[in-house]
Structures are given as C-alpha cells and as structure tokens.
Scaffold this active site. Structure first.
Site, mmCIF file in Angstrom:
data_model
loop_
_atom_site.group_PDB
_atom_site.id
_atom_site.type_symbol
_atom_site.label_atom_id
_atom_site.label_comp_id
_atom_site.label_asym_id
_atom_site.label_seq_id
_atom_site.Cartn_x
_atom_site.Cartn_y
_atom_site.Cartn_z
ATOM 1 N N ASP A 124 1.095 -1.715 -13.963
ATOM 2 C CA ASP A 124 2.387 -1.026 -14.042
ATOM 3 C C ASP A 124 2.140 0.405 -13.609
ATOM 4 O O ASP A 124 1.339 1.110 -14.241
ATOM 5 C CB ASP A 124 2.917 -1.082 -15.478
ATOM 6 C CG ASP A 124 4.289 -0.418 -15.633
ATOM 7 O OD1 ASP A 124 4.688 0.367 -14.760
ATOM 8 O OD2 ASP A 124 4.955 -0.690 -16.653
ATOM 9 N N LYS A 150 -4.826 8.347 -6.938
ATOM 10 C CA LYS A 150 -5.845 9.204 -7.564
ATOM 11 C C LYS A 150 -6.952 8.371 -8.202
ATOM 12 O O LYS A 150 -8.132 8.739 -8.144
ATOM 13 C CB LYS A 150 -5.178 10.108 -8.605
ATOM 14 C CG LYS A 150 -6.111 11.137 -9.212
ATOM 15 C CD LYS A 150 -5.356 12.041 -10.175
ATOM 16 C CE LYS A 150 -6.299 13.042 -10.832
ATOM 17 N NZ LYS A 150 -5.595 13.893 -11.821
ATOM 18 N N ASN A 180 2.799 -0.338 -2.743
ATOM 19 C CA ASN A 180 4.034 -1.010 -2.349
ATOM 20 C C ASN A 180 5.102 -0.972 -3.441
ATOM 21 O O ASN A 180 6.289 -1.039 -3.136
ATOM 22 C CB ASN A 180 3.715 -2.470 -1.996
ATOM 23 C CG ASN A 180 4.954 -3.322 -1.886
ATOM 24 O OD1 ASN A 180 5.743 -3.182 -0.968
ATOM 25 N ND2 ASN A 180 5.154 -4.215 -2.861
ATOM 26 N N TYR A 218 16.684 7.970 -3.960
ATOM 27 C CA TYR A 218 15.782 7.091 -3.213
ATOM 28 C C TYR A 218 15.184 7.798 -2.009
ATOM 29 O O TYR A 218 13.961 7.791 -1.811
ATOM 30 C CB TYR A 218 16.533 5.837 -2.762
ATOM 31 C CG TYR A 218 15.693 4.939 -1.869
ATOM 32 C CD1 TYR A 218 14.607 4.243 -2.382
ATOM 33 C CD2 TYR A 218 15.977 4.805 -0.512
ATOM 34 C CE1 TYR A 218 13.824 3.428 -1.566
ATOM 35 C CE2 TYR A 218 15.201 3.992 0.302
ATOM 36 C CZ TYR A 218 14.138 3.309 -0.223
ATOM 37 O OH TYR A 218 13.363 2.516 0.583
ATOM 38 N N LYS A 249 11.224 8.808 -0.890
ATOM 39 C CA LYS A 249 10.563 8.340 0.336
ATOM 40 C C LYS A 249 10.208 9.504 1.260
ATOM 41 O O LYS A 249 9.175 9.455 1.949
ATOM 42 C CB LYS A 249 11.436 7.309 1.053
ATOM 43 C CG LYS A 249 11.531 5.984 0.307
ATOM 44 C CD LYS A 249 10.147 5.384 0.026
ATOM 45 C CE LYS A 249 10.208 4.039 -0.650
ATOM 46 N NZ LYS A 249 8.867 3.480 -0.937
ATOM 47 N N SER A 271 6.520 3.448 2.950
ATOM 48 C CA SER A 271 7.635 4.387 2.952
ATOM 49 C C SER A 271 8.872 3.588 3.316
ATOM 50 O O SER A 271 9.151 2.545 2.722
ATOM 51 C CB SER A 271 7.362 5.515 3.939
ATOM 52 O OG SER A 271 8.458 6.402 4.015
#
Length: 271
Positions: A54, A114, A81, A146, A150, A132
C-alpha cells in the site's frame, strides 16, 4: 539470469497487464497490491510473487521490496503504477480527499522510489519507470487535483533522472492516453455538488467527452508493451507515449501555444 520487475497497483488495468506481459517475456515479477489475498490470476504465473504493498503504508513498501529481493535476488526495474484520478470542482473536495489524491499519486510514488534507491545504488544498476499520463502534459476541466499530481510526477521524474545517472541508474516516464481500464470506475474519484449550478453545464460536457474517450481507448496491453520497451531498449530516452491518442495530443501540445491548445480542448468538448 532472469531480470525482475516490481510493480505497484497490480490488481487491475495497466499493472495487471504489465505483470502478465513481463512474465510472458521471461521476467520475474513482484506484483504488489493492497489486497493480495483477493488475487487469483497473477498467483498462477510462473516466476511471480504476489504480495501486499500500500503506497500509503511505508512498512508495507519496505516489506514488499525485501520480499522481492529475497525471492529473486535482485530488483532490476521498479514500476510506479499505483494511482487514481480525482475530478470535480475544487471547492467541493474535502481536505481529506485532496490530501489522499496527492498522498497516493505523489507522496506514495516518492516513498516507494526512496525505498528502492539504496538497492539500485548498491548494484549500480536499476530502472525507475513512473506512470504519468497525457494528463501530465495537458489538462481537462475539473482535473486540478489529478493533473496536479501528474504534472508533479513529470517534474519529479525529470529531476531524478540527473541523480539516478550518478548511481548508474535510469528514470523513464510512460504517458498513456485513454485506456480501457476501470479508471472510470473504482479508480475515478468524482466530486460534485449540484447546488453549485454554475459548474453543472461544464460538468455535463466533461462527462459526455470522457465516456467515448474511454470506450475508444487503448487496451492496457498497449501500455504494457511500451513499459517493456522502456525497460529493455537500452537507450537514455526519458519519455514514452502510449496510445495513438496520446501521441496525437502530446504532439499538439508541443505545436500549439497555450491559448491555441486550450481552445482545441474546448472544441473537443463541444464548448
């Protein structure tokens, strides 16, 4: 030895299609999702590990990466993703929903990235691929949240490209157009308040425009193949478009100035 990809958001759509496609090409796949206990398809793939991740839970991120390395020895590619789209007039969104959009699409992406960097740096090898959207190059009405996320992914990825080069790694950005996924279903967070009558005409136009775009969109497999190209082409290409509509719209965005492009979007929507 087979290479390994770790994919976030593998339970459906682009993530699931990519897990299947990489497996077919002989890759090891770490297919992660929030509820792996509900997955009954990817678990049947050869050389696949289906596990929990998650992006809003740092502990689950760490555990999934450790599991992937223990299972396959090395992670060669990370595909960020996981994400969803929040649309609607900004003033009707609660603070909680605004925060969640950025927590999932931006902060979650940063946290997963990270966590994998030390592994990539130690191996002096690794490819980060961030999903993206054409929505990271252009906007539609009511997409402040949104598109904001992106556009952030685009900037994050481009900047990371410099520092990843210093540790022998690469960053790639994949920009899909309209895809036949459940983006219009559970991956679509729409907010509206019909008492705000000023917005309702434009909201109607947006919905009329989006539906046929999704119905005529590319299959998730199209994006999976572009992701595979990004992972294997051996070039330093940064951006990859996925889908004929993406190529057309990104091309137009490069050709037209702001005023001309915005007018083009309005024309698409019948405004």
């Amino acid at each position: 030895m087979s290479k390994t990809i770790l994919i976030t958001g593998s339970s459906s759509g682009i993530g699931k299609a990519t897990a299947k496609y990489f497996s077919e090409q002989g890759w090891n796949v770490v297919a992660t999702m929030r509820t792996p206990e509900k997955e009954d398809e990817l678990t049947k793939l050869d050389n696949a590990l289906v596990t929990k991740l998650d992006v809003q839970d740092k502990n689950s991120i760490r555990k999934a990466i450790i599991e992937g390395i223990e299972k396959f020895g090395k992670i060669d590619v990370l595909l960020n993703n996981a994400g969803y789209g929040a649309y609607g007039p900004l003033e009707v969104f609660s603070d909680e929903r605004i925060k969640r959009q950025f927590d999932v699409n931006v902060i979650g992406l940063l946290d997963v990235t990270k966590e994998i960097i030390p592994h990539f740096r130690e191996n002096k090898d690794g490819i980060l691929i961030n999903i993206s959207s054409i929505g990271g190059k252009m906007t539609f009405p009511f997409g402040a949240l949104y598109h904001g996320t992106k556009f952030a992914v685009e900037g994050i990825s481009e900047a990371l490209n410099y520092e990843f080069a210093e540790i022998g790694c690469q960053v790639k950005i994949v920009e899909p157009g309209a895809i036949k996924t459940d983006f219009g279903g559970r991956s679509f967070d729409f907010a509206n308040d019909e008492s705000r009558t000023e917005y309702q005409g434009l909201i109607g136009k947006l919905m009329q425009a989006i539906q046929p775009m999704l119905e005529n969109g590319s299959e998730p497999d199209v994006v999976a193949k572009v992701i595979y190209e990004a992972a294997t082409d051996g070039t330093d290409t940064l951006r990859y478009t996925a889908g004929d509509d993406a190529k057309q719209l990104v091309g137009l965005r490069k050709q037209l100035d702001d005023k001309e492009f915005i007018q083009n979007v309005k024309s698409m929507m019948g405004l």
